[in-house]
Motif scaffolding. Sequence first.
Motif, PDB file in Angstrom:
ATOM      1  N   CYS A  62      -1.615   7.827  -4.348  1.00 38.04           N
ATOM      2  CA  CYS A  62      -2.012   7.062  -3.162  1.00 38.04           C
ATOM      3  C   CYS A  62      -2.169   5.583  -3.470  1.00 38.04           C
ATOM      4  O   CYS A  62      -1.792   4.721  -2.665  1.00 38.04           O
ATOM      5  CB  CYS A  62      -3.309   7.631  -2.598  1.00 38.04           C
ATOM      6  SG  CYS A  62      -3.151   9.254  -1.847  1.00 38.04           S
ATOM      7  N   LYS A  87       3.270  14.614  -0.694  1.00 37.64           N
ATOM      8  CA  LYS A  87       3.514  13.796   0.501  1.00 37.64           C
ATOM      9  C   LYS A  87       3.735  12.336   0.133  1.00 37.64           C
ATOM     10  O   LYS A  87       4.597  11.660   0.705  1.00 37.64           O
ATOM     11  CB  LYS A  87       2.339  13.928   1.469  1.00 37.64           C
ATOM     12  CG  LYS A  87       2.322  15.238   2.247  1.00 37.64           C
ATOM     13  CD  LYS A  87       1.265  15.204   3.334  1.00 37.64           C
ATOM     14  CE  LYS A  87       1.346  16.448   4.203  1.00 37.64           C
ATOM     15  NZ  LYS A  87       0.352  16.440   5.291  1.00 37.64           N
ATOM     16  N   LEU A 130       3.538  -0.251  -0.257  1.00 37.53           N
ATOM     17  CA  LEU A 130       3.649  -0.529   1.175  1.00 37.53           C
ATOM     18  C   LEU A 130       3.037  -1.868   1.553  1.00 37.53           C
ATOM     19  O   LEU A 130       3.502  -2.535   2.487  1.00 37.53           O
ATOM     20  CB  LEU A 130       2.968   0.583   1.973  1.00 37.53           C
ATOM     21  CG  LEU A 130       3.633   1.974   1.896  1.00 37.53           C
ATOM     22  CD1 LEU A 130       2.810   3.007   2.657  1.00 37.53           C
ATOM     23  CD2 LEU A 130       5.058   1.921   2.447  1.00 37.53           C
ATOM     24  N   GLY A 186       7.088   9.718   0.668  1.00 37.40           N
ATOM     25  CA  GLY A 186       6.759   8.692   1.654  1.00 37.40           C
ATOM     26  C   GLY A 186       6.199   9.260   2.934  1.00 37.40           C
ATOM     27  O   GLY A 186       6.341   8.652   4.002  1.00 37.40           O
ATOM     28  N   GLY A 187       5.542  10.406   2.839  1.00 36.96           N
ATOM     29  CA  GLY A 187       5.038  11.086   4.034  1.00 36.96           C
ATOM     30  C   GLY A 187       3.641  10.692   4.442  1.00 36.96           C
ATOM     31  O   GLY A 187       3.043  11.343   5.309  1.00 36.96           O
ATOM     32  N   ILE A 188       3.077   9.656   3.834  1.00 36.25           N
ATOM     33  CA  ILE A 188       1.737   9.178   4.201  1.00 36.25           C
ATOM     34  C   ILE A 188       1.864   7.737   4.677  1.00 36.25           C
ATOM     35  O   ILE A 188       2.405   6.887   3.973  1.00 36.25           O
ATOM     36  CB  ILE A 188       0.770   9.255   3.007  1.00 36.25           C
ATOM     37  CG1 ILE A 188       0.671  10.693   2.477  1.00 36.25           C
ATOM     38  CG2 ILE A 188      -0.613   8.757   3.407  1.00 36.25           C
ATOM     39  CD1 ILE A 188      -0.195  10.830   1.243  1.00 36.25           C
ATOM     40  N   GLY A 189       1.370   7.469   5.864  1.00 37.51           N
ATOM     41  CA  GLY A 189       1.441   6.120   6.415  1.00 37.51           C
ATOM     42  C   GLY A 189       0.363   5.220   5.842  1.00 37.51           C
ATOM     43  O   GLY A 189      -0.660   5.690   5.331  1.00 37.51           O
ATOM     44  N   LEU A 190       0.595   3.918   5.935  1.00 33.42           N
ATOM     45  CA  LEU A 190      -0.346   2.950   5.380  1.00 33.42           C
ATOM     46  C   LEU A 190      -1.719   3.068   6.030  1.00 33.42           C
ATOM     47  O   LEU A 190      -2.752   2.909   5.367  1.00 33.42           O
ATOM     48  CB  LEU A 190       0.209   1.532   5.561  1.00 33.42           C
ATOM     49  CG  LEU A 190      -0.593   0.389   4.930  1.00 33.42           C
ATOM     50  CD1 LEU A 190      -0.744   0.599   3.427  1.00 33.42           C
ATOM     51  CD2 LEU A 190       0.068  -0.952   5.215  1.00 33.42           C
ATOM     52  N   SER A 191      -1.756   3.381   7.314  1.00 31.86           N
ATOM     53  CA  SER A 191      -3.036   3.468   8.024  1.00 31.86           C
ATOM     54  C   SER A 191      -3.881   4.643   7.545  1.00 31.86           C
ATOM     55  O   SER A 191      -5.112   4.604   7.641  1.00 31.86           O
ATOM     56  CB  SER A 191      -2.793   3.590   9.530  1.00 31.86           C
ATOM     57  OG  SER A 191      -2.039   4.756   9.824  1.00 31.86           O
ATOM     58  N   ALA A 192      -3.245   5.693   7.052  1.00 31.01           N
ATOM     59  CA  ALA A 192      -3.983   6.882   6.611  1.00 31.01           C
ATOM     60  C   ALA A 192      -4.460   6.773   5.171  1.00 31.01           C
ATOM     61  O   ALA A 192      -5.385   7.495   4.764  1.00 31.01           O
ATOM     62  CB  ALA A 192      -3.104   8.125   6.759  1.00 31.01           C
ATOM     63  N   LEU A 193      -3.873   5.894   4.382  1.00 32.65           N
ATOM     64  CA  LEU A 193      -4.190   5.824   2.957  1.00 32.65           C
ATOM     65  C   LEU A 193      -5.643   5.463   2.651  1.00 32.65           C
ATOM     66  O   LEU A 193      -6.254   6.078   1.769  1.00 32.65           O
ATOM     67  CB  LEU A 193      -3.255   4.836   2.261  1.00 32.65           C
ATOM     68  CG  LEU A 193      -1.867   5.379   1.905  1.00 32.65           C
ATOM     69  CD1 LEU A 193      -0.979   4.261   1.379  1.00 32.65           C
ATOM     70  CD2 LEU A 193      -1.972   6.500   0.866  1.00 32.65           C
TER      71      LEU A 193
END
Length: 443
Positions: free
Chosen positions: A349, A305, A356, A309-316
């Motif tokens: 990650c 993912k 990002l 680029g399938g993970i957003g900054l907020s989820a990291l």
Amino acid sequence: MASMNPIPEKAPPCEGGKFSLAKLALLSLFTGAGIGLVIGCFRMALDFLNTARTDSIAWAHQWPVLGFVLVCATVALTTAFAAWLVQRSGQPAAGSGIPHVEAVIEGKLPAAPILLLPIKFIGGLSAIGGGLALGREGPSVQIGANLAEFWGKIFRLSGTDRIALFAAGSGAGLSVAFNAPMAGAIFVLEELVRRFDTRIAIAALGTSCSAIAVASLMLGQEPDFKVATLPNPSFWTGPIFALLGILAGLAGVAYNRLIIRTCALFDGMTRWRPELRALFIGALVGAIAWFGPHLVGGGDIISQKALVGGIGLSALPLIIAVRLVLGPLSYAAGTPGGLFAPILALGACIGLGFGLLCPQFVADSGATPITFVIAGMAAFLTATVRAPITGMILIFEMTGAFNQAVPMLWASFAAMTVPTLMGNSPIYDSMKARTIGVAKTMQ
């Protein structure tokens, strides 16, 4: 069983004559083919269990309370079973097989009998398939070494050549685990024996060649990760990736210390049987799996993912925090399983977060955030294991991103320098003493 002799400082290319070298070369091809078949089956079974685990958790969500209890109990029981299997077998099958392999090569431990193979195979499937954050390369490396030791003894190789085949079998296991034959061969020389030896090099190349040839018939020839074509980064933006390497180096030091302290914490719980400790850890992993099925397991889903680029900054932050705790916790369970795959997921990650958070750096480098993911994977692996060449080649082969050499080189350079200056030992060096202690208590 008597301890095996360590590798001599100098081993002439034709020690014992050309016939013995030819015998070693041919036996390396034969042994590698067997390793490819066994580890190929291991990977296929593990893929099935990982899919079944995710599907089962989705099915269990029909019953919020009962389903939660069921998932926690299932992971707890599979973890406890893997730990029980290790304890009852009397074999050094706990954790990653790499520290044990290194100890055997150095003559500090005897090689395990062929009984280790089914213990590592079944225990690895139970632990990793159940959801522990452990890598498939741990069982694969030790199974490869175990098979090589068996055939070396059957064909009556000399002590030096048995060690060479033993080390080569380990590399073949890594090759099949990640579909990375060159990384497997380099791993033998850079990490296991830490010098160039002609006979070992021949054996390592032979086992990796035949192992990957057989395994590709079952697993295919595509790289493990799918990555879009990336632009060529500028040669003059190395310091940007060196900053990522510094960050990865600091994170690697913290991760190594966390693994050691977590294992020491659970080792100190002498009133708890190992199976009970594993049961407790498995229940915690099951609880995490209930709320985030993709947060558990080896980490390939997370890495893939990140690479698209399938993970957003907020989820990291949540993913990194969970995996930082979950990896050491899983390793402390005393079940078969390695460190490489979880390290790659965390590195991915960290690299994605850096890319990002620093869009100006991305723009200045002529790259994309995915370039930082790839550099982060190589850098974090370098920081923890201290095998930069193996790490970079491994990422090349797993992603097919061969034009990203410069970012990986800069990031790995910094990630190698930081922990070395801080006096932090490579993780396998740190875990070797623990492995020797555990192995001796089981003899």
